[in-house]
Write a protein that holds these residues in place. Structure first.
Motif, PDB file in Angstrom:
ATOM      1  N   LEU A   1       0.825  -1.209   0.000  1.00  0.00           N
ATOM      2  CA  LEU A   1       0.000   0.000   0.000  1.00  0.00           C
ATOM      3  C   LEU A   1       0.860   1.261   0.000  1.00  0.00           C
ATOM      4  O   LEU A   1       0.585   2.205  -0.746  1.00  0.00           O
ATOM      5  CB  LEU A   1      -0.971  -0.005   1.184  1.00  0.00           C
ATOM      6  CG  LEU A   1      -2.064  -1.070   1.122  1.00  0.00           C
ATOM      7  CD1 LEU A   1      -2.861  -1.092   2.415  1.00  0.00           C
ATOM      8  CD2 LEU A   1      -2.976  -0.852  -0.079  1.00  0.00           C
ATOM      9  N   ARG A   2       1.912   1.284   0.812  1.00  0.00           N
ATOM     10  CA  ARG A   2       2.808   2.454   0.837  1.00  0.00           C
ATOM     11  C   ARG A   2       3.478   2.648  -0.518  1.00  0.00           C
ATOM     12  O   ARG A   2       3.535   3.762  -1.050  1.00  0.00           O
ATOM     13  CB  ARG A   2       3.871   2.297   1.921  1.00  0.00           C
ATOM     14  CG  ARG A   2       3.409   2.619   3.313  1.00  0.00           C
ATOM     15  CD  ARG A   2       4.575   2.757   4.291  1.00  0.00           C
ATOM     16  NE  ARG A   2       5.507   1.643   4.277  1.00  0.00           N
ATOM     17  CZ  ARG A   2       5.395   0.545   5.010  1.00  0.00           C
ATOM     18  NH1 ARG A   2       4.373   0.403   5.841  1.00  0.00           N
ATOM     19  NH2 ARG A   2       6.300  -0.409   4.934  1.00  0.00           N
TER      20      ARG A   2
ATOM     21  N   GLN B   1       1.046   3.893  -3.185  1.00  0.00           N
ATOM     22  CA  GLN B   1       0.721   5.320  -3.025  1.00  0.00           C
ATOM     23  C   GLN B   1       1.808   6.186  -3.641  1.00  0.00           C
ATOM     24  O   GLN B   1       1.517   7.246  -4.181  1.00  0.00           O
ATOM     25  CB  GLN B   1       0.539   5.655  -1.546  1.00  0.00           C
ATOM     26  CG  GLN B   1      -0.729   5.082  -0.956  1.00  0.00           C
ATOM     27  CD  GLN B   1      -0.792   5.184   0.555  1.00  0.00           C
ATOM     28  OE1 GLN B   1       0.151   5.605   1.211  1.00  0.00           O
ATOM     29  NE2 GLN B   1      -1.914   4.763   1.117  1.00  0.00           N
TER      30      GLN B   1
ATOM     31  N   PHE C   1      -3.978   1.953  -8.941  1.00  0.00           N
ATOM     32  CA  PHE C   1      -5.047   2.901  -9.221  1.00  0.00           C
ATOM     33  C   PHE C   1      -5.700   2.649 -10.586  1.00  0.00           C
ATOM     34  O   PHE C   1      -6.620   3.353 -10.968  1.00  0.00           O
ATOM     35  CB  PHE C   1      -4.505   4.341  -9.198  1.00  0.00           C
ATOM     36  CG  PHE C   1      -4.078   4.798  -7.831  1.00  0.00           C
ATOM     37  CD1 PHE C   1      -5.017   5.142  -6.871  1.00  0.00           C
ATOM     38  CD2 PHE C   1      -2.743   4.896  -7.505  1.00  0.00           C
ATOM     39  CE1 PHE C   1      -4.633   5.571  -5.614  1.00  0.00           C
ATOM     40  CE2 PHE C   1      -2.336   5.328  -6.241  1.00  0.00           C
ATOM     41  CZ  PHE C   1      -3.293   5.665  -5.299  1.00  0.00           C
TER      42      PHE C   1
ATOM     43  N   SER D   1      -7.172  -1.175  -3.071  1.00  0.00           N
ATOM     44  CA  SER D   1      -7.126   0.255  -3.365  1.00  0.00           C
ATOM     45  C   SER D   1      -5.960   0.857  -2.592  1.00  0.00           C
ATOM     46  O   SER D   1      -5.927   0.757  -1.363  1.00  0.00           O
ATOM     47  CB  SER D   1      -8.422   0.928  -2.922  1.00  0.00           C
ATOM     48  OG  SER D   1      -8.251   2.331  -2.884  1.00  0.00           O
ATOM     49  N   PRO D   2      -4.989   1.493  -3.269  1.00  0.00           N
ATOM     50  CA  PRO D   2      -3.878   2.111  -2.546  1.00  0.00           C
ATOM     51  C   PRO D   2      -4.340   3.227  -1.608  1.00  0.00           C
ATOM     52  O   PRO D   2      -3.710   3.470  -0.591  1.00  0.00           O
ATOM     53  CB  PRO D   2      -2.983   2.690  -3.646  1.00  0.00           C
ATOM     54  CG  PRO D   2      -3.347   1.953  -4.875  1.00  0.00           C
ATOM     55  CD  PRO D   2      -4.796   1.594  -4.718  1.00  0.00           C
ATOM     56  N   ALA D   3      -5.427   3.872  -1.950  1.00  0.00           N
ATOM     57  CA  ALA D   3      -5.903   5.000  -1.152  1.00  0.00           C
ATOM     58  C   ALA D   3      -6.490   4.561   0.183  1.00  0.00           C
ATOM     59  O   ALA D   3      -6.263   5.195   1.209  1.00  0.00           O
ATOM     60  CB  ALA D   3      -6.938   5.794  -1.942  1.00  0.00           C
TER      61      ALA D   3
END
Length: 139
Positions: free
Chosen positions: A12-13, A16, A38, A70-72
């Motif tokens: 995830l980091r 982003q 994304f 979802s990375p967000a």
């Protein structure tokens, strides 16, 4: 479970920062690939399935699982399962041997602030920059 949780956090980091990232865990006769990106599902799903198929082949497994996050938010966007008997395939073997090797590029200039040698690496690996990407970034 800790390895899985830590891997998801790193993915995830990294996603982003870079837009996409993945993490794979292999088990006795199966495995899990976690992607975060994304891209719209119409692009993300075939990319995840292709990566799962290569990992499945390299582990000589009959099935493989995948999640796209979802990375967000870290929420699960969709999941996949690839199931078919393993058998040798020369082309797949060649592609599987290239997994994890990044193609050579003219410029590997990193965007963002300059990192110190002891800062966490920008790729999200959890390693110090000097032990991870310092040499690759030309440092």
């Amino acid at each position: 479970m800790k390895e899985l949780a830590d891997g998801i956090d790193r993915v995830l980091r990294a996603a982003q920062m870079k837009g996409s990232s993945d993490f794979t865990l292999g088990f006795a006769d199966t495995g899990l690939t976690v992607h975060a990106n994304f891209a719209p599902r119409s692009e993300a799903e075939p990319r995840l399935e292709a990566h799962m198929t290569l990992r499945k082949y390299s582990q000589k497994a009959d099935q493989w699982f995948g999640l796209c996050l979802s990375p967000a938010t870290g929420a699960i966007r969709f999941g996949k399962k690839v199931v078919f008997p393993w058998k040798f395939d020369g082309k797949m073997n060649q592609m599987a041997n290239q997994l994890g090797k990044s193609p050579k590029s003219e410029s590997t200039a990193r965007q963002g602030p300059k990192l110190g040698r002891n800062d966490p690496c920008h790729c999200g690996s959890g390693k110090k920059y000097k032990k991870c990407h310092l040499a690759a970034d030309g440092g």
